[in-house]
Scaffold this motif. Structure first.
Motif, PDB file in Angstrom:
ATOM      1  N   ALA A 159       0.888  -1.359   0.026  1.00  0.00           N
ATOM      2  CA  ALA A 159       0.002  -0.206  -0.014  1.00  0.00           C
ATOM      3  C   ALA A 159       0.865   1.252   0.017  1.00  0.00           C
ATOM      4  O   ALA A 159       0.556   2.278   0.946  1.00  0.00           O
ATOM      5  CB  ALA A 159      -0.873   0.102   1.175  1.00  0.00           C
ATOM      6  N   MET A 160       1.785   1.265  -0.748  1.00  0.00           N
ATOM      7  CA  MET A 160       2.645   2.530  -0.987  1.00  0.00           C
ATOM      8  C   MET A 160       3.481   2.704  -2.348  1.00  0.00           C
ATOM      9  O   MET A 160       3.678   1.421  -2.850  1.00  0.00           O
ATOM     10  CB  MET A 160       3.730   2.391   0.037  1.00  0.00           C
ATOM     11  N   MET A 161       3.915   3.931  -2.535  1.00  0.00           N
ATOM     12  CA  MET A 161       4.613   3.743  -3.670  1.00  0.00           C
ATOM     13  C   MET A 161       6.044   4.524  -3.341  1.00  0.00           C
ATOM     14  O   MET A 161       6.713   3.920  -3.104  1.00  0.00           O
ATOM     15  CB  MET A 161       3.981   4.536  -5.051  1.00  0.00           C
ATOM     16  N   CYS A 162       6.089   5.807  -3.188  1.00  0.00           N
ATOM     17  CA  CYS A 162       7.131   6.500  -2.846  1.00  0.00           C
ATOM     18  C   CYS A 162       7.229   6.289  -1.336  1.00  0.00           C
ATOM     19  O   CYS A 162       8.307   6.421  -0.680  1.00  0.00           O
ATOM     20  CB  CYS A 162       7.142   7.911  -3.297  1.00  0.00           C
ATOM     21  N   GLY A 163       6.106   6.035  -0.759  1.00  0.00           N
ATOM     22  CA  GLY A 163       6.226   5.790   1.019  1.00  0.00           C
ATOM     23  C   GLY A 163       6.025   6.939   1.726  1.00  0.00           C
ATOM     24  O   GLY A 163       6.166   6.906   3.078  1.00  0.00           O
ATOM     25  N   PHE A 164       6.359   8.256   1.302  1.00  0.00           N
ATOM     26  CA  PHE A 164       6.483   9.332   2.006  1.00  0.00           C
ATOM     27  C   PHE A 164       5.223   9.633   2.947  1.00  0.00           C
ATOM     28  O   PHE A 164       5.392   9.977   3.938  1.00  0.00           O
ATOM     29  CB  PHE A 164       6.637  10.537   1.074  1.00  0.00           C
ATOM     30  N   CYS A 165       4.012   9.407   2.399  1.00  0.00           N
ATOM     31  CA  CYS A 165       2.709   9.554   3.114  1.00  0.00           C
ATOM     32  C   CYS A 165       2.474   8.486   4.088  1.00  0.00           C
ATOM     33  O   CYS A 165       1.811   8.532   4.857  1.00  0.00           O
ATOM     34  CB  CYS A 165       1.521   9.843   2.224  1.00  0.00           C
ATOM     35  N   THR A 166       2.998   7.156   3.775  1.00  0.00           N
ATOM     36  CA  THR A 166       2.882   6.068   4.872  1.00  0.00           C
ATOM     37  C   THR A 166       2.843   6.130   6.308  1.00  0.00           C
ATOM     38  O   THR A 166       1.790   5.773   6.676  1.00  0.00           O
ATOM     39  CB  THR A 166       3.757   4.755   4.161  1.00  0.00           C
ATOM     40  N   THR A 196      -2.890  12.439   2.856  1.00  0.00           N
ATOM     41  CA  THR A 196      -2.997  12.891   1.357  1.00  0.00           C
ATOM     42  C   THR A 196      -1.943  12.077   0.949  1.00  0.00           C
ATOM     43  O   THR A 196      -0.593  11.816   1.166  1.00  0.00           O
ATOM     44  CB  THR A 196      -2.805  14.173   0.940  1.00  0.00           C
ATOM     45  N   CYS A 197      -2.132  11.308  -0.453  1.00  0.00           N
ATOM     46  CA  CYS A 197      -1.328  10.458  -0.948  1.00  0.00           C
ATOM     47  C   CYS A 197      -1.025  11.104  -2.386  1.00  0.00           C
ATOM     48  O   CYS A 197      -2.041  10.812  -2.996  1.00  0.00           O
ATOM     49  CB  CYS A 197      -1.583   8.882  -0.933  1.00  0.00           C
ATOM     50  N   ARG A 198      -0.224  11.415  -2.656  1.00  0.00           N
ATOM     51  CA  ARG A 198       0.052  12.238  -4.004  1.00  0.00           C
ATOM     52  C   ARG A 198       0.415  11.078  -4.967  1.00  0.00           C
ATOM     53  O   ARG A 198       0.319  11.397  -6.344  1.00  0.00           O
ATOM     54  CB  ARG A 198       1.443  13.044  -3.840  1.00  0.00           C
ATOM     55  N   CYS A 199       0.697   9.827  -4.638  1.00  0.00           N
ATOM     56  CA  CYS A 199       1.007   8.650  -5.476  1.00  0.00           C
ATOM     57  C   CYS A 199      -0.402   7.884  -5.859  1.00  0.00           C
ATOM     58  O   CYS A 199      -0.544   7.172  -6.666  1.00  0.00           O
ATOM     59  CB  CYS A 199       1.847   7.752  -5.067  1.00  0.00           C
ATOM     60  N   GLY A 200      -1.579   8.278  -5.289  1.00  0.00           N
ATOM     61  CA  GLY A 200      -2.767   7.852  -5.444  1.00  0.00           C
ATOM     62  C   GLY A 200      -2.744   6.187  -4.926  1.00  0.00           C
ATOM     63  O   GLY A 200      -3.607   5.491  -5.774  1.00  0.00           O
ATOM     64  N   THR A 201      -2.245   5.724  -3.955  1.00  0.00           N
ATOM     65  CA  THR A 201      -2.424   4.617  -3.697  1.00  0.00           C
ATOM     66  C   THR A 201      -3.757   4.090  -2.604  1.00  0.00           C
ATOM     67  O   THR A 201      -3.610   3.197  -2.004  1.00  0.00           O
ATOM     68  CB  THR A 201      -1.185   4.026  -2.711  1.00  0.00           C
ATOM     69  N   TYR A 202      -4.571   5.012  -2.666  1.00  0.00           N
ATOM     70  CA  TYR A 202      -5.697   4.846  -2.021  1.00  0.00           C
ATOM     71  C   TYR A 202      -6.414   3.599  -1.731  1.00  0.00           C
ATOM     72  O   TYR A 202      -6.530   3.095  -0.641  1.00  0.00           O
ATOM     73  CB  TYR A 202      -6.784   6.180  -2.177  1.00  0.00           C
TER      74      TYR A 202
END
Ligand code: FES
Ligand code: FES
Length: 216
Positions: A159-166, A196-202
């Motif tokens: 459930a992550m891409m860049c992981g910054f929001c994780t 907010t997830c800028r990578c759209g992994t919602y």
């Protein structure tokens, strides 16, 4: 959590500085130069006022992940700055960098921690206001080597891409599930609406929270 408390390093001597007095002290030098100091700033600050010495920092204690940290802060120091960029008064880095500095204005949720079990944007909370409260960061969710169910589920669902929001999402989700162990999808979306997830992994995040809820 109770076990962690017992194994935590010995607590430092407790002192408490109120935000009111601290912020009041910041203006001491200016006030002292302009008007009768003891009337406006109180007898406790009279000595500093008479010397024109402003109080620009204070030493406070913060309970972070069941460990006491003694740190020196300025009135403007945020809780996030203490977590990420400060050292304690012994010179040891606090070094809790899980909470991320992204927007720095209470919009993205990347800096989410809990304070007395409530999710809080650490970039928007003054460190001095966190005195006497239990602060939990993403680093404090695992029990030893055992990850929190939300952490496990994020890994399981990728459930992550860049992981910054994780980290912020994980802290918010853990807080949500503490309050509501069987949330609906709508309740999950609402509970995480401050992140907010800028990578759209919602979709993956919501799936992960549903999985974690089933395991808790
Ligand atoms: S960094 Fe705190 S809300 Fe974005
Ligand atoms: S995974 Fe990149 S911002 Fe959410």
């Amino acid at each position: 959590m109770a076990d962690k408390k017992q194994s935590a390093p010995e607590k430092v001597e407790k002192t408490s500085i109120s935000r009111r007095n601290f912020l009041k002290g910041v203006g001491t030098g200016t006030v002292a130069a302009a008007v009768a100091p003891t009337v406006l700033i109180g007898a406790e600050n009279a000595a500093e006022a008479q010397t024109g010495e402003a109080i620009t920092s204070a030493t406070i204690q913060l309970d972070i992940n069941a460990k006491m940290y003694q740190v020196e802060v300025e009135p403007r120091t945020t809780l996030l700055t203490v977590l990420r960029d400060s050292s304690d008064t012994s010179g040891n880095r606090v070094d809790l960098t899980g909470a991320k500095l992204i927007c720095d204005r209470g919009e993205c949720g990347g800096c989410t921690v809990t304070v007395d079990n409530k999710p809080v944007y650490a970039c928007m909370m003054l460190a001095i206001d966190a005195q006497g409260k239990q602060i939990t960061t993403v680093e404090g969710l695992a029990e030893g080597d055992t990850l929190h169910p939300v952490q496990e589920a994020f890994i399981q669902h990728d459930a992550m891409m860049c992981g910054f929001c994780t980290p912020g999402f994980i802290v918010s989700a853990a807080s949500l599930l503490r309050e509501n162990q069987k949330p609906t999808l709508e309740e999950i979306k609402m509970g995480l609406s401050g992140n907010t997830c800028r990578c759209g992994t919602y979709p993956f995040i919501f799936d992960a929270v549903e999985t974690a809820a089933r395991k808790m």
